[in-house]
Design an enzyme around this catalytic site. Sequence first.
Site, short mmCIF file in Angstrom:
data_model
loop_
_atom_site.label_atom_id
_atom_site.label_comp_id
_atom_site.label_asym_id
_atom_site.label_seq_id
_atom_site.Cartn_x
_atom_site.Cartn_y
_atom_site.Cartn_z
N VAL A 160 -9.17 1.61 8.90
CA VAL A 160 -10.10 1.52 8.98
C VAL A 160 -10.59 2.50 8.54
CG1 VAL A 160 -10.00 4.00 10.36
CG2 VAL A 160 -12.95 2.48 10.40
N VAL A 161 -9.97 3.19 7.41
CA VAL A 161 -11.07 4.04 5.75
C VAL A 161 -11.04 3.10 5.04
CG1 VAL A 161 -10.74 5.78 4.45
CG2 VAL A 161 -9.33 6.28 6.87
N PHE B 251 0.93 -0.97 0.06
CA PHE B 251 0.32 0.38 0.18
C PHE B 251 0.55 1.12 -0.14
CE2 PHE B 251 -1.98 2.86 3.11
CZ PHE B 251 -2.25 3.80 2.69
N ASP C 23 6.88 -10.04 -0.36
CA ASP C 23 7.19 -11.20 -0.76
C ASP C 23 5.37 -11.76 -0.70
OD1 ASP C 23 5.35 -10.58 1.38
OD2 ASP C 23 6.04 -11.67 2.78
N ILE D 165 11.82 -11.26 3.45
CA ILE D 165 13.04 -10.87 4.35
C ILE D 165 13.05 -10.59 5.96
CG2 ILE D 165 12.21 -7.84 3.80
CD1 ILE D 165 11.33 -7.39 6.75
N TYR E 297 3.24 -5.47 18.67
CA TYR E 297 3.76 -4.96 17.74
C TYR E 297 4.56 -3.61 17.56
CZ TYR E 297 3.04 -1.37 13.56
OH TYR E 297 3.29 -1.08 12.13
#
Length: 312
Positions: A191-192, A11, A32, A57, A148
Amino acid sequence: MQTVVTGGAGFIGSFVVDRLVTDGHEVLAIDDLSTGRESNLSAAMESGLVRLEVCDICDSAVIDLIAETAPEVVLHLAAQVDVQASIDDPVHDVEVNVLGTVRVLEGARRAASRKVVLAASGGTLYGDPDPSRLPLREDEPRAPVSPYGVSKMAAVDYLDAYQTLHGLAGTSLALANVYGPRQDPHGEAGVVAIFANRLLKGETCTVFGDGGQTRDFVYVADVADAFIAAMRPAVGQLLNIGTGVETSVNDLYRVMASSVGGPGEPYRASGKPGEIRRSALDPSRAVEELTWTPKTSLVEGVAETVAWFSSR
């Protein structure tokens, strides 16, 4: 110059590749294709300046691939970016975001690259701070509350260590909530993208919790501009890339439902564990160091995103 973009078919990465091509740079895009799509690069590849290598990676082969390419700059965007997925499988999160990053840095070191620009996470790096401190500056204590966030913080620290040990210049960009065309409305989507996809299909959107949680939504093309701007200056710095504006999920839904003509109220579900209540990043340092500013308003960016999804 010769450049490498990890996550180059993704993206954000594909927008970065587009900007590099516009500026006449040669690009090796490494992806990938687990979430990225070759179609995201179709226009850029027509230039003859872009080569796509399908490589994970997490595979040590990425070290040799980068070293053999000998890029002047590596823009590292490949990552596991789903907070909930990091909670469900923290081992995989570490493998991609920490070990994968170290492999990319090793490739850059062996290639004698001049610089690495890292995509960090401004939305999780600072944890869930006192709202009175918003929008957050870069000197805010790092206090991630999800695996994360911890793994992305570690990636920033590794980049700093490689600069100290090996003289590999680095800049980390702490990204707010990035949205725009090409974002996959499934899996790790923001969310968009999810709202746009469901509203255009006439499906009910889900808001988790009371919808009062806020985010700093920054348009993907503006973020790509920040990566290009960071290829030379701001060595050794962490820079926030956001708008400094809080938008609640409820307000975002109203804007998007109004633009599409969707239902006035979404379905409401219980909140997600580990979700930060409020977030916004002060981009003043990036404005000063990179001469960068977010140019796209939320209304404009939502319109562009909805139009893209509609065309699909």
